[in-house]
Motif scaffolding. Structure first.
Motif, mmCIF file in Angstrom:
data_model
loop_
_atom_site.group_PDB
_atom_site.id
_atom_site.type_symbol
_atom_site.label_atom_id
_atom_site.label_comp_id
_atom_site.label_asym_id
_atom_site.label_seq_id
_atom_site.Cartn_x
_atom_site.Cartn_y
_atom_site.Cartn_z
ATOM 1 N N TYR A 36 4.107 15.433 -3.098
ATOM 2 C CA TYR A 36 3.342 15.440 -4.347
ATOM 3 C C TYR A 36 2.760 14.058 -4.605
ATOM 4 C CZ TYR A 36 6.029 19.726 -5.075
ATOM 5 O OH TYR A 36 6.600 20.969 -4.932
ATOM 6 N N ALA A 37 1.482 14.014 -4.936
ATOM 7 C CA ALA A 37 0.789 12.756 -5.196
ATOM 8 C C ALA A 37 0.047 12.879 -6.523
ATOM 9 C CB ALA A 37 -0.199 12.448 -4.066
ATOM 10 N N PHE A 38 0.409 12.014 -7.490
ATOM 11 C CA PHE A 38 -0.171 12.162 -8.825
ATOM 12 C C PHE A 38 0.057 10.901 -9.654
ATOM 13 C CE2 PHE A 38 4.198 13.594 -8.761
ATOM 14 C CZ PHE A 38 4.760 13.087 -9.919
ATOM 15 N N LEU A 39 -0.606 10.863 -10.799
ATOM 16 C CA LEU A 39 -0.337 9.861 -11.825
ATOM 17 C C LEU A 39 0.450 10.527 -12.943
ATOM 18 C CD1 LEU A 39 -3.828 8.100 -12.228
ATOM 19 C CD2 LEU A 39 -1.834 7.194 -11.026
ATOM 20 N N ILE A 40 1.430 9.828 -13.488
ATOM 21 C CA ILE A 40 2.173 10.349 -14.628
ATOM 22 C C ILE A 40 1.261 10.329 -15.856
ATOM 23 C CG2 ILE A 40 4.061 9.865 -16.240
ATOM 24 C CD1 ILE A 40 5.703 8.891 -13.888
ATOM 25 N N SER A 97 -8.295 -2.473 -8.355
ATOM 26 C CA SER A 97 -6.954 -2.945 -8.005
ATOM 27 C C SER A 97 -6.189 -1.928 -7.169
ATOM 28 C CB SER A 97 -6.165 -3.276 -9.275
ATOM 29 O OG SER A 97 -6.056 -2.134 -10.112
ATOM 30 N N ALA A 98 -6.904 -1.045 -6.475
ATOM 31 C CA ALA A 98 -6.259 0.030 -5.715
ATOM 32 C C ALA A 98 -5.283 -0.503 -4.673
ATOM 33 C CB ALA A 98 -7.313 0.904 -5.043
ATOM 34 N N ALA A 99 -5.625 -1.624 -4.041
ATOM 35 C CA ALA A 99 -4.778 -2.174 -2.978
ATOM 36 C C ALA A 99 -3.421 -2.631 -3.500
ATOM 37 C CB ALA A 99 -5.488 -3.321 -2.277
ATOM 38 N N ASP A 100 -3.306 -2.834 -4.812
ATOM 39 C CA ASP A 100 -2.042 -3.276 -5.404
ATOM 40 C C ASP A 100 -1.132 -2.113 -5.766
ATOM 41 O OD1 ASP A 100 -2.966 -5.927 -5.288
ATOM 42 O OD2 ASP A 100 -3.947 -5.732 -7.236
ATOM 43 N N LEU A 101 -1.639 -0.899 -5.638
ATOM 44 C CA LEU A 101 -0.880 0.275 -6.022
ATOM 45 C C LEU A 101 0.287 0.452 -5.045
ATOM 46 C CD1 LEU A 101 -2.507 3.598 -7.087
ATOM 47 C CD2 LEU A 101 -0.645 3.638 -5.441
ATOM 48 N N ASP A 102 1.506 0.502 -5.579
ATOM 49 C CA ASP A 102 2.720 0.554 -4.752
ATOM 50 C C ASP A 102 3.275 1.967 -4.710
ATOM 51 O OD1 ASP A 102 4.728 -0.510 -3.144
ATOM 52 O OD2 ASP A 102 6.064 -0.786 -4.855
ATOM 53 N N VAL A 146 -4.830 5.016 6.242
ATOM 54 C CA VAL A 146 -4.254 6.228 5.658
ATOM 55 C C VAL A 146 -3.571 5.895 4.336
ATOM 56 C CG1 VAL A 146 -2.463 7.995 5.911
ATOM 57 C CG2 VAL A 146 -3.994 7.497 7.820
ATOM 58 N N TYR A 147 -2.794 4.820 4.323
ATOM 59 C CA TYR A 147 -2.127 4.400 3.088
ATOM 60 C C TYR A 147 -3.162 4.043 2.024
ATOM 61 C CZ TYR A 147 1.264 1.982 0.083
ATOM 62 O OH TYR A 147 2.051 1.594 -0.970
ATOM 63 N N ALA A 148 -4.219 3.338 2.441
ATOM 64 C CA ALA A 148 -5.280 2.970 1.503
ATOM 65 C C ALA A 148 -5.969 4.215 0.964
ATOM 66 C CB ALA A 148 -6.290 2.046 2.181
ATOM 67 N N GLY A 149 -6.221 5.188 1.825
ATOM 68 C CA GLY A 149 -6.842 6.424 1.384
ATOM 69 C C GLY A 149 -5.966 7.173 0.389
ATOM 70 N N LEU A 150 -4.651 7.115 0.617
ATOM 71 C CA LEU A 150 -3.719 7.756 -0.302
ATOM 72 C C LEU A 150 -3.711 7.045 -1.650
ATOM 73 C CD1 LEU A 150 -1.544 9.937 -0.727
ATOM 74 C CD2 LEU A 150 0.128 8.329 0.235
ATOM 75 N N GLN A 151 -3.805 5.728 -1.640
ATOM 76 C CA GLN A 151 -3.876 4.977 -2.897
ATOM 77 C C GLN A 151 -5.070 5.430 -3.733
ATOM 78 O OE1 GLN A 151 -3.943 1.088 -0.965
ATOM 79 N NE2 GLN A 151 -2.044 0.515 -1.994
ATOM 80 N N CYS A 200 9.138 7.461 1.601
ATOM 81 C CA CYS A 200 8.474 8.759 1.505
ATOM 82 C C CYS A 200 7.193 8.762 2.336
ATOM 83 C CB CYS A 200 8.169 9.070 0.041
ATOM 84 S SG CYS A 200 7.475 10.721 -0.242
ATOM 85 N N TYR A 201 6.448 7.684 2.255
ATOM 86 C CA TYR A 201 5.203 7.583 3.015
ATOM 87 C C TYR A 201 5.486 7.595 4.514
ATOM 88 C CZ TYR A 201 0.960 5.643 5.044
ATOM 89 O OH TYR A 201 -0.150 5.448 5.818
ATOM 90 N N GLY A 202 6.525 6.876 4.947
ATOM 91 C CA GLY A 202 6.873 6.849 6.367
ATOM 92 C C GLY A 202 7.251 8.225 6.885
ATOM 93 N N GLN A 203 7.990 8.972 6.082
ATOM 94 C CA GLN A 203 8.382 10.319 6.450
ATOM 95 C C GLN A 203 7.158 11.233 6.520
ATOM 96 O OE1 GLN A 203 11.063 12.284 3.656
ATOM 97 N NE2 GLN A 203 12.138 13.268 5.356
ATOM 98 N N PHE A 204 6.265 11.069 5.560
ATOM 99 C CA PHE A 204 5.015 11.831 5.526
ATOM 100 C C PHE A 204 4.229 11.623 6.816
ATOM 101 C CE2 PHE A 204 0.449 11.773 4.007
ATOM 102 C CZ PHE A 204 0.324 13.127 3.758
#
Length: 214
Positions: free
Chosen positions: A187-191, A58-63, A25-30, A68-72
């Motif tokens: 909210y999930a986005f890139l600045i 380098s998706a796996a390195d995305l922090d 799930v975390y990987a999919g969110l990345q 927030c993720y735990g609450q989600f």
């Protein structure tokens, strides 16, 4: 349509990478957040598939914010309805992969996708959702605005927002138009703009995963 084709051609490889992670799930969110790069409006003249390819490598390195993720995840585990507000064409294919992972992890969830009411820039529409292979229930927001302006949205979307336990909103347009709306939104986005660079005090293309203040 080029964005959709580009991501679809890589979907099997990306899915394999997601499935191989300890937390798919975390990987999919990345990957879903990296897909927000495919924004030809905010990044006029800057979008290149070559650049996205490097980002995906380098998706796996995305922090992301772990609290927030735990609450989600906790809210998804106890919730019944997730409303997924999409942003761009191409990106919606990554959204499909994340939603499939969420459905597998939380089988009790009813997931509904929402797209734009009609074409605006390269934002995802019903046509893009069909091309992307979205099999979840699909609604549109009834507008041709690059975001979700609550007093203008369709009654169908308003009802879906009212009944959702969790809303996942992709992209800067949704964040700009919805933040502080009172709903339980992640909210999930890139600045991608100077305003967000200043608001969050982070450099351009920083991945963000934040929760609205409710």
């Amino acid at each position: 349509w080029l964005s959709n084709e580009y991501v679809l051609a890589r979907m099997d490889a990306i899915r394999s990478r997601v499935e191989s992670q300890l937390d798919p799930v975390y990987a999919g969110l990345q990957f879903a957040i990296l897909g927000n790069y495919l924004d030809f409006s905010a990044l006029q003249g800057e979008v290149s598939f070559e650049a996205l390819e490097k980002m995906l490598d380098s998706a796996a390195d995305l922090d992301l914010d772990k609290d927030c993720y735990g609450q989600f995840c906790a809210e998804l585990a106890s919730g019944k309805k997730l409303l997924y507000l999409t942003d761009n064409a191409g990106e919606i294919v990554f959204d499909r992969l994340l939603a499939e992972r969420l459905q597998k992890a939380y089988p009790q969830l009813e997931i509904t996708f929402c797209v734009r009411g009609s074409a605006v820039s390269n934002d995802a529409t019903r046509e893009d959702a069909a091309v992307a292979g979205i099999t979840f229930p699909l609604i549109d927001n009834g507008t041709a605005i690059g975001g979700t302006v609550l007093h203008l949205v369709s009654q169908e979307l308003k009802a879906a927002m009212d009944s959702a336990d969790v809303i996942l909103a992709k992209g800067m347009g949704n964040t700009e138009s919805m933040y502080g709306c009172g709903y339980n939104v992640y909210y999930a986005f890139l600045i991608k703009c100077q305003r967000f660079i200043q608001v969050f005090n982070k450099p351009k293309l920083t991945p963000m995963f934040i929760r609205d203040k409710v």
